[in-house]
Motif scaffolding. Sequence first.
Motif, short mmCIF file in Angstrom:
data_model
loop_
_atom_site.label_atom_id
_atom_site.label_comp_id
_atom_site.label_asym_id
_atom_site.label_seq_id
_atom_site.Cartn_x
_atom_site.Cartn_y
_atom_site.Cartn_z
N THR A 1 -13.93 -27.25 29.27
CA THR A 1 -15.26 -26.80 28.87
C THR A 1 -15.14 -25.54 28.01
O THR A 1 -14.13 -24.85 28.02
CB THR A 1 -16.16 -26.50 30.09
OG1 THR A 1 -15.52 -25.50 30.88
CG2 THR A 1 -16.39 -27.75 30.92
N LEU A 2 -16.22 -25.26 27.29
CA LEU A 2 -16.28 -24.04 26.49
C LEU A 2 -16.68 -22.88 27.40
O LEU A 2 -17.45 -23.08 28.35
CB LEU A 2 -17.31 -24.20 25.37
CG LEU A 2 -16.91 -25.22 24.30
CD1 LEU A 2 -18.14 -25.88 23.71
CD2 LEU A 2 -16.11 -24.55 23.20
N PRO A 3 -16.19 -21.68 27.16
CA PRO A 3 -16.60 -20.54 27.98
C PRO A 3 -18.12 -20.35 27.91
O PRO A 3 -18.76 -20.65 26.91
CB PRO A 3 -15.87 -19.36 27.33
CG PRO A 3 -14.71 -19.97 26.61
CD PRO A 3 -15.19 -21.32 26.15
N VAL A 4 -18.68 -19.86 29.01
CA VAL A 4 -20.13 -19.61 29.08
C VAL A 4 -20.49 -18.48 28.13
O VAL A 4 -19.80 -17.46 28.07
CB VAL A 4 -20.55 -19.24 30.53
CG1 VAL A 4 -22.04 -18.98 30.61
CG2 VAL A 4 -20.14 -20.34 31.50
N THR A 5 -21.56 -18.68 27.38
CA THR A 5 -22.09 -17.65 26.48
C THR A 5 -23.55 -17.41 26.84
O THR A 5 -24.16 -18.22 27.56
CB THR A 5 -22.00 -18.10 25.01
OG1 THR A 5 -22.89 -19.22 24.83
CG2 THR A 5 -20.58 -18.50 24.62
N PRO A 6 -24.15 -16.32 26.35
CA PRO A 6 -25.57 -16.07 26.67
C PRO A 6 -26.50 -17.22 26.27
O PRO A 6 -27.47 -17.49 26.96
CB PRO A 6 -25.88 -14.80 25.86
CG PRO A 6 -24.58 -14.09 25.74
CD PRO A 6 -23.54 -15.18 25.63
N THR A 7 -26.17 -17.93 25.18
CA THR A 7 -27.05 -19.02 24.75
C THR A 7 -26.81 -20.33 25.51
O THR A 7 -27.63 -21.24 25.43
CB THR A 7 -26.90 -19.29 23.24
OG1 THR A 7 -25.54 -19.64 22.98
CG2 THR A 7 -27.31 -18.11 22.40
N SER A 8 -25.68 -20.42 26.23
CA SER A 8 -25.40 -21.67 26.95
C SER A 8 -25.40 -21.52 28.46
O SER A 8 -25.19 -22.49 29.18
CB SER A 8 -24.04 -22.24 26.50
OG SER A 8 -22.99 -21.40 26.94
N ALA A 9 -25.66 -20.30 28.96
CA ALA A 9 -25.61 -20.06 30.41
C ALA A 9 -26.56 -20.98 31.17
O ALA A 9 -26.23 -21.48 32.25
CB ALA A 9 -25.94 -18.60 30.71
N TRP A 10 -27.75 -21.24 30.59
CA TRP A 10 -28.75 -22.09 31.27
C TRP A 10 -28.22 -23.51 31.51
O TRP A 10 -28.56 -24.14 32.50
CB TRP A 10 -30.05 -22.12 30.48
CG TRP A 10 -29.94 -22.78 29.14
CD1 TRP A 10 -29.47 -22.24 27.98
CD2 TRP A 10 -30.28 -24.13 28.84
NE1 TRP A 10 -29.50 -23.16 26.96
CE2 TRP A 10 -30.00 -24.33 27.45
CE3 TRP A 10 -30.81 -25.19 29.58
CZ2 TRP A 10 -30.23 -25.54 26.81
CZ3 TRP A 10 -31.03 -26.40 28.93
CH2 TRP A 10 -30.75 -26.56 27.57
N LEU A 11 -27.37 -24.01 30.61
CA LEU A 11 -26.80 -25.35 30.80
C LEU A 11 -25.87 -25.38 32.01
O LEU A 11 -25.85 -26.35 32.76
CB LEU A 11 -25.99 -25.75 29.56
CG LEU A 11 -26.75 -26.22 28.32
CD1 LEU A 11 -25.81 -26.35 27.14
CD2 LEU A 11 -27.47 -27.52 28.59
N HIS A 12 -25.11 -24.31 32.19
CA HIS A 12 -24.16 -24.23 33.30
C HIS A 12 -24.86 -24.05 34.65
O HIS A 12 -24.26 -24.28 35.70
CB HIS A 12 -23.16 -23.10 33.06
CG HIS A 12 -22.25 -23.36 31.91
ND1 HIS A 12 -21.02 -23.97 32.05
CD2 HIS A 12 -22.39 -23.11 30.58
CE1 HIS A 12 -20.44 -24.08 30.86
NE2 HIS A 12 -21.24 -23.57 29.96
N GLU A 13 -26.11 -23.60 34.62
CA GLU A 13 -26.87 -23.41 35.86
C GLU A 13 -27.52 -24.69 36.36
O GLU A 13 -28.00 -24.76 37.48
CB GLU A 13 -27.95 -22.34 35.64
CG GLU A 13 -27.35 -20.94 35.45
CD GLU A 13 -28.35 -19.95 34.86
OE1 GLU A 13 -29.55 -20.31 34.71
OE2 GLU A 13 -27.94 -18.82 34.55
N LYS A 14 -27.53 -25.73 35.54
CA LYS A 14 -28.15 -27.00 35.95
C LYS A 14 -27.27 -27.70 36.98
O LYS A 14 -26.04 -27.60 36.93
CB LYS A 14 -28.35 -27.91 34.74
CG LYS A 14 -29.44 -27.43 33.79
CD LYS A 14 -29.60 -28.42 32.66
CE LYS A 14 -31.03 -28.46 32.18
NZ LYS A 14 -31.35 -29.68 31.48
N PRO A 15 -27.88 -28.43 37.92
CA PRO A 15 -27.09 -29.13 38.93
C PRO A 15 -26.23 -30.24 38.32
O PRO A 15 -26.62 -30.84 37.32
CB PRO A 15 -28.15 -29.71 39.88
CG PRO A 15 -29.41 -29.77 39.08
CD PRO A 15 -29.33 -28.65 38.09
#
Length: 196
Positions: free
Chosen positions: A21-35
């Motif tokens: 996976t790509l490292p978490v960034t401020p613009t993609s953090a919300w995607l990583h929080e999804k179940p």
Amino acid sequence: MIKLHATRKLFEKLKLTSDGTLPVTPTSAWLHEKPALDINPLSGWHGHLVTLQRRNCVLMTHDSTRFPLVLPALTKPDFAELNYRFVDAFMNTLLKCGATEIHLETADKYLRPLQVDTECSRSVQGTLNRMKDEFEHQLYYDRLNIAEITGYNAGAWLADTPRTVKGQKNALWPKDAMLTLLERLAMQTSDNRDIE
């Protein structure tokens, strides 16, 4: 996760974690929080890095629907933000294809971070190569500067082009196939709510 099967050229441009996976960034953090989802019908894309007008561009297509995305004129920071760029291109290309609020809400429910590998299907790669030729022709014919376009219109134009798929007798229309998939998923979600 959303599986992205990348060509070697694209894979080498991406800085990935140990799980692909790509490292978490401020613009993609919300995607990583999804179940997490056991099965994600939006998973399964192929991506190819091409050079057009001396600019890096990524072309993507969804394996089962052949729905295309065009990410033009990418710079080094854009590759780090590929999760964001993917979501942006997908949602805006859907809009250009006439997607309704139901289509967009359903797509949003299944969006997850990209998980990248290099397992590629020759059939889907054939579609990507054809997309590249068609997009290159559009740039030339319409005298477009790739640095000045978003890629949403190009993606919608490519989505309205029939594709042949190995093992299928009839041609596939990517726009119709993706919108039909989202409608089916919306109905399943509605049925599950009725049961609850």
